[in-house]
Scaffold this motif. Structure first.
Motif, PDB file in Angstrom:
ATOM      1  N   ALA A 113       6.364 -45.666  15.119  1.00 43.78           N
ATOM      2  CA  ALA A 113       5.752 -44.944  16.100  1.00 43.78           C
ATOM      3  C   ALA A 113       6.000 -45.140  17.429  1.00 43.78           C
ATOM      4  N   GLY A 114       5.079 -46.280  17.824  1.00 44.42           N
ATOM      5  CA  GLY A 114       5.418 -46.599  19.219  1.00 44.42           C
ATOM      6  C   GLY A 114       4.627 -46.532  20.224  1.00 44.42           C
ATOM      7  N   GLN A 115       3.474 -45.806  19.963  1.00 38.36           N
ATOM      8  CA  GLN A 115       2.352 -45.065  20.137  1.00 38.36           C
ATOM      9  C   GLN A 115       1.091 -45.223  19.958  1.00 38.36           C
ATOM     10  N   GLU A 116       0.475 -44.794  21.085  1.00 36.31           N
ATOM     11  CA  GLU A 116      -1.308 -45.040  20.860  1.00 36.31           C
ATOM     12  C   GLU A 116      -1.330 -43.609  19.599  1.00 36.31           C
ATOM     13  N   VAL A 117      -2.563 -44.111  18.868  1.00 37.50           N
ATOM     14  CA  VAL A 117      -3.125 -43.361  18.000  1.00 37.50           C
ATOM     15  C   VAL A 117      -4.264 -42.958  17.997  1.00 37.50           C
ATOM     16  N   ALA A 118      -5.494 -43.963  18.302  1.00 31.18           N
ATOM     17  CA  ALA A 118      -6.903 -44.091  18.205  1.00 31.18           C
ATOM     18  C   ALA A 118      -7.159 -44.211  19.568  1.00 31.18           C
ATOM     19  N   ARG A 119      -7.716 -44.234  20.519  1.00 30.70           N
ATOM     20  CA  ARG A 119      -8.977 -44.675  21.573  1.00 30.70           C
ATOM     21  C   ARG A 119     -10.404 -44.659  21.575  1.00 30.70           C
TER      22      ARG A 119
ATOM     23  N   VAL B 251      -6.171 -48.399  19.443  1.00 31.72           N
ATOM     24  CA  VAL B 251      -5.394 -48.436  18.015  1.00 31.72           C
ATOM     25  C   VAL B 251      -3.681 -48.042  18.081  1.00 31.72           C
ATOM     26  N   PHE B 252      -2.769 -48.867  17.997  1.00 32.13           N
ATOM     27  CA  PHE B 252      -1.377 -49.188  17.946  1.00 32.13           C
ATOM     28  C   PHE B 252      -0.660 -48.774  16.670  1.00 32.13           C
ATOM     29  N   ASP B 253       0.411 -47.663  16.914  1.00 31.42           N
ATOM     30  CA  ASP B 253       0.772 -47.334  15.562  1.00 31.42           C
ATOM     31  C   ASP B 253       2.884 -47.821  16.086  1.00 31.42           C
TER      32      ASP B 253
ATOM     33  N   GLY C 268       0.494 -52.089   7.081  1.00 29.43           N
ATOM     34  CA  GLY C 268       0.113 -50.843   7.516  1.00 29.43           C
ATOM     35  C   GLY C 268       1.065 -51.237   9.215  1.00 29.43           C
ATOM     36  N   PRO C 269       1.065 -50.552   9.907  1.00 35.94           N
ATOM     37  CA  PRO C 269       2.089 -50.482  11.325  1.00 35.94           C
ATOM     38  C   PRO C 269       1.051 -50.574  12.362  1.00 35.94           C
ATOM     39  N   TRP C 270      -0.453 -51.121  12.140  1.00 31.13           N
ATOM     40  CA  TRP C 270      -1.439 -50.859  13.204  1.00 31.13           C
ATOM     41  C   TRP C 270      -1.922 -51.931  14.165  1.00 31.13           C
ATOM     42  N   ALA C 271      -1.853 -51.616  15.104  1.00 23.69           N
ATOM     43  CA  ALA C 271      -2.459 -53.152  15.724  1.00 23.69           C
ATOM     44  C   ALA C 271      -3.779 -52.955  17.024  1.00 23.69           C
ATOM     45  N   ALA C 272      -4.698 -54.035  16.922  1.00 20.62           N
ATOM     46  CA  ALA C 272      -5.687 -53.162  17.631  1.00 20.62           C
ATOM     47  C   ALA C 272      -5.871 -53.499  18.848  1.00 20.62           C
TER      48      ALA C 272
END
Length: 405
Positions: free
Chosen positions: A208-214, A203-205, A185-189
């Protein structure tokens, strides 16, 4: 990490400043230790009583322990992307042979100058102020790493770009565990460390170059030391310190248990089962191997004191893990030590990176092995190839998930 650990590391850092490179190599050499070499229960940690204690505070933490309209993914017109995990391509092998570069500010214990991302070289100049880990991870889109100022950067093999400015991730003993990526997957946290959002799990994708969860984690807002992101497995992010799990799609935070961690690994194609059978064994994220003839035999580090040879299985297929060294390939054994005395010789490999669902990258471990080959092995047929040969003898090689050698 307790206060004694910090005092030891601070003393160690002070003792190596200003010394010649060859002396620094001797001083910081504490043995190559894989951060992934841990049992699932140890990774989640704690006892049932501790988990229950956290559970009492979950409602106050999130307000999301029961169904409500905020639990689902955002609507299509909300402006917030719905997080997704897409099928990944083959990941590049990531490592560095440049751990004592002179391009970093000050006099850090180590300085990662050039990072290898597959066949590309990227200058990252990452100053390391601890020997306890390397704050760098791989996603399907590239590589994420932290600097000592709390910024987080990303590279896909090209010029690095900053994706976060003030996080709780870093390169000191107290912040080195603040960054996590998944084996797919593409996520980093990481945790936000800005004054107004300290304690927010982000959580950053990277694709896509953007945050997906906080998700705000109140205990982490007031903690004396930054909280630790333990792992990303599928759509879940584990917080080690408070035994919590974030569901990235829904934004809910719940108390984590070892059983939940097991179940997540069982549903994830990139993991192993360690033990006598696929059904009764323990799910693990990483694996070590003894070399026996041409075979790589899985070992169990528990209960100790020495690893025990056992069996392992591909968690997705149930197929036994039966890797074989490349034909004609004979790695030299390396010494083990008891204090300053040589206790014996072993030949051990560790799996440090999943390249795809069928392929893992491994490297040899050893306390007196500054540089070593990287091999790749296929789960489907057990075949292994030498992917990256050892570099110059005066260079140290570090791979993802390791401590500074």
């Amino acid at each position: 990490m307790n206060g004694e650990d910090l005092r030891i590391l601070a003393h160690r850092a002070d003792s190596v400043r200003g010394r010649p490179v060859d002396q620094r190599l001797d001083e910081v050499h504490v043995g190559i230790r894989s951060a992934r070499r841990r049992r699932v229960a140890g990774a989640v940690g704690g006892t049932t009583a501790a988990v229950l204690a956290v559970a009492f505070g979950i409602a106050a933490l999130t307000g999301a322990t029961s169904p409500n309209t905020n639990d689902g993914p955002p609507p299509a017109n909300s402006g917030t992307p719905t997080p997704t995990i897409s099928a990944s391509s083959t990941r590049p092998i990531v490592y560095s042979d440049d751990v004592l570069s002179d391009h970093c500010r000050g006099n850090p214990i180590g300085c990662i100058g050039i990072l290898h991302v597959g066949d590309r070289e990227v200058r990252i100049d990452q100053a390391l102020w601890t020997v306890r880990g390397w704050p760098l991870g791989v996603t399907d889109a590239g590589v994420v790493y932290a600097h000592d100022d709390g910024s987080v950067w990303f590279t896909d093999g090209g010029s690095p770009r900053r994706i976060a400015t003030q996080t709780c991730a870093g390169t000191s003993p107290t912040s080195v565990g603040g960054l996590a990526t998944g084996d797919a997957g593409p996520w980093a946290a990481w945790f936000d460390c800005t004054p107004t959002h300290r304690g927010d799990l982000v959580v950053f994708d990277t694709s896509a170059g953007q945050e997906v969860a906080r998700a705000p984690i109140p205990p982490c807002r007031s903690a004396a030391l930054p909280c630790t992101v333990d792992a990303i497995i599928g759509e879940h992010v584990y917080v080690k310190d408070d035994l919590l799990r974030l569901d990235v799609r829904t934004g809910t935070v719940v108390a984590a248990t070892p059983q939940m961690y097991d179940e997540d690994l069982r549903s994830h194609p990139r993991a192993f089962v360690l033990g006598d059978s696929w059904r009764t064994g323990t799910p693990v994220a990483g694996l070590d191997f003894d070399v026996v003839g041409s075979r790589l035999v899985p070992t169990d580090p528990q209960p100790g004191p020495e690893p025990r040879r056992t069996r392992a299985f591909d968690i997705a297929t149930g197929r036994p893990v039966e890797f074989r060294l490349p034909s004609g390939y004979h790695p030299d054994p390396t010494p083990t030590f008891h204090g300053n005395d040589v206790a014996g010789y072993v030949t051990v490999f560790t799996a440090f990176e999943w390249l795809d669902d069928d392929t893992v990258a491994l490297t040899q471990e050893g306390e007196e092995l500054p540089n070593r080959d990287i091999i790749t092995c296929r789960l489907s047929d057990g075949h292994c190839d030498v992917a990256v040969t050892a570099g110059a003898p005066d260079r140290w090689r570090i791979v993802i998930g390791e401590a500074l050698p």
